[in-house]
Design an enzyme around this catalytic site. Structure first.
Site, PDB file in Angstrom:
ATOM      1  CE  LYS A  93      -9.194 -16.790   5.742  1.00  0.00           C
ATOM      2  NZ  LYS A  93      -9.512 -15.396   5.347  1.00  0.00           N
ATOM      3  CB  SER A 135     -13.336 -14.709   6.546  1.00  0.00           C
ATOM      4  OG  SER A 135     -12.178 -14.344   5.820  1.00  0.00           O
ATOM      5  CB  SER A 142     -11.209 -11.384   5.924  1.00  0.00           C
ATOM      6  OG  SER A 142     -12.576 -11.628   5.778  1.00  0.00           O
TER       7      SER A 142
HETATM    8  N1  GLN Z   1     -16.848  -9.670   5.839  1.00  0.00           N
HETATM    9  C1  GLN Z   1     -16.663  -9.479   4.460  1.00  0.00           C
HETATM   10  C2  GLN Z   1     -17.508 -10.443   3.662  1.00  0.00           C
HETATM   11  O1  GLN Z   1     -18.130 -11.247   4.264  1.00  0.00           O
HETATM   12  C3  GLN Z   1     -15.212  -9.579   4.093  1.00  0.00           C
HETATM   13  C4  GLN Z   1     -14.711 -10.955   4.033  1.00  0.00           C
HETATM   14  C5  GLN Z   1     -13.269 -11.045   3.645  1.00  0.00           C
HETATM   15  O2  GLN Z   1     -12.549 -10.055   3.665  1.00  0.00           O
HETATM   16  N2  GLN Z   1     -12.880 -12.208   3.181  1.00  0.00           N
HETATM   17  O3  GLN Z   1     -17.532 -10.416   2.484  1.00  0.00           O
END
Ligand code: GLN
EC number: 6.3.5.7
Length: 491
Positions: A78, A158, A182
């Protein structure tokens, strides 16, 4: 592509050990698969030369009987993980062509154990998002499609690049990060296995910070066993991260296939939402039935503060993000947009460098931390966080080994379908996952079935602090009962 890309990590390890193929062959097969799948936009940087050099070096080691636990296994990383001498952007324009002079602890442990890096994976900008649509490199495409439809679906976010690449057989496993779901949500959207470890289990050093009290690295893989193998290399104490915990790393793979007989599995009534699709409800009871058939005991539990988790998360996470992102000022890293004064340089750089969602978070975060609003929002959210954690503690104190919930309230949705007019619509997708980050607990998402349109759905298991092993044992039961799911290749 070829058979070499459809193996699990466990199978590839065996094949490499008995010399059925080399790491270079395995790596080349994956590099070809990546090239043929550029339309998915999962990789934002391919590093073929580096991959082949790493594979050759590890082949020489394997020949001498010196390969580590991940010897020769090609992985995707990532873009939130700093990789030495390899561009790292967190998929934000503001980092420009930043090339870190250092390697994140988690990735350096993977290379220490012999893994091969194929390249960097797409993600939501600074990991803010649930669909991988906020990336400055554009959205990632889910290799899954609704039956009989060509609609382009999101892979979740994400860690959308990680999930899409693993599902589409472009890499054998991937690193990911989970601040509010995410890892687990994209895993559920792509029929992959995603593990969010206990806060402190993996070092955060060298990972671009989003919300430091919630961020945690973990693996995405195609099987529970593969996720356990990757976790073993990723976890461990790091003196460079003061929140990383000094505890021995267990042999997670040994937990695969262990009996779950007599374990108490909590079913939290607050996760039964109004208007939840019947298919999710059905999947959940099916999962419970599989665990029961394996000898576990199901108990109804209550986590009364669940309904406050999402609003509290969307205060705590932006607050920490606004502070973490203050460092991107056009002076130290990446993009610089000049101005007539230093103040104007900051403003111009940040206005041009950050995307809409990131700017929204910075504004919310700054607001909830500002004098006059701090107590009403930030402090209150922190108190709610304590109550959420207590809910889980009370549940575990009653002898519950793990909690079973759906991973997401829906299957993958279409690109551009959610959050356009109202960002909360997108945030609601995190409803089952954010509680785990707020409480610092480990969670796993395992593919468990499909909806009526043929899209994968996942179940989540939430464990006691540092008891990832139980999650691997239970995850394996679900995987064995549900079977594995691979998307038909169309790209
Ligand atoms: N969808 C969540 C956010 O936008 C979690 C994102 C994540 O876990 N990095 O904050």
């Amino acid at each position: 592509m070829t058979d070499l890309t459809s193996m699990t990590i466990a199978e590839a390890k065996a094949g490499l050990a008995n010399k059925s193929f080399t790491s270079l062959e395995l790596t080349d097969a994956h590099l070809a698969a990546i090239e043929a799948a550029r339309s998915l936009n999962a990789f934002i940087l391919e590093t073929p030369d580096q991959a082949r050099a790493m594979a050759r070096a590890i082949d020489a080691k394997i020949a001498k009987g010196e390969g580590g636990p991940l010897a020769g296994i090609p992985l995707g990383i990532k873009d939130l993980f700093a990789t030495k001498d390899v561009r790292t952007t967190a998929c934000s324009k503001i980092l420009g062509n930043f090339v870190p002079p250092y390697e994140s602890t988690v990735t350096s442990q993977l290379w220490r154990d012999g893994a091969v890096m194929l390249g960097k994976l797409n993600n939501d900008e600074f990991a803010m998002g649930s669909s991988n649509e906020t990336s400055c490199f554009g959205p990632v495409v889910n290799p899954w499609r609704r039956e009989g439809s060509n609609t382009t679906l999101v892979p979740g976010g994400s860690s959308g690049g990680s999930a899409s690449a693993v599902a589409a057989l472009l890499c054998m496993g991937a690193t990911a990060t989970d601040t509010g779901g995410s890892i687990r949500q994209p895993a559920a959207f792509t029929a992959t296995v995603g593990v969010k470890p206990t806060y402190g289990r993996c070092s955060r050093w060298g990972i671009v910070a989003f919300a430091s009290s919630l961020d945690q690295a973990g693996p995405i893989a195609r099987t529970t066993r593969d996720a356990a193998i990757l976790m073993h290399s990723m976890a461990g104490h790091d003196p460079k991260d003061t929140t990383s915990v000094d505890r021995a790393v267990p042999d997670y793979e040994a937990a695969i296939g262990k009996s779950v007989k007599g374990m108490k599995i909590g079913i939290p009534k607050e996760y039964r939402l109004d208007g939840m699709p019947a298919e999710i409800e059905k999947l959940w009871s099916e999962g419970a039935a599989w665990l029961k058939a394996a000898g576990a005991e199901l108990v109804d539990v209550s986590l009364p503060h669940t309904k406050y988790a999402l609003p509290a998360y969307y205060i705590v996470a932006p607050a920490e993000a606004s502070s973490n992102l203050a460092r991107y000022d056009g002076v130290r890293y990446g993009l610089r947009v000049p101005g007539r004064s230093i103040g104007e340089l900051y403003e111009n750089t940040r206005a041009e460098g950050f995307g809409d969602e990131v700017r929204r978070r910075v504004m919310i975060g700054t607001y909830v931390l500002s004098a006059g609003y701090y107590d009403a929002y930030y402090l209150r959210a922190q108190k709610v966080r304590t109550l959420i954690k207590k809910d889980f503690e009370e549940c575990f104190a009653k002898g519950v080994s793990a909690i079973l919930t759906p991973a997401t309230p829906s299957a993958a949705f279409g690109v551009g379908e959610k959050g356009g007019a109202d960002p909360v619509e997108m945030y609601l997708n995190d409803i089952f996952t954010v509680t785990v980050n707020m409480a610092g607990l480990p969670g796993i998402a395992v593919p468990a079935g499909k909806d009526a349109q043929g899209l994968p759905l996942g179940l989540q298991l939430i464990g006691r602090p540092f008891d990832e092993e139980t999650l691997f044992s239970l995850g394996e039961v679900v995987e064995q009962a549900a079977g594995r799911f691979t998307p038909p290749r169309w790209w």
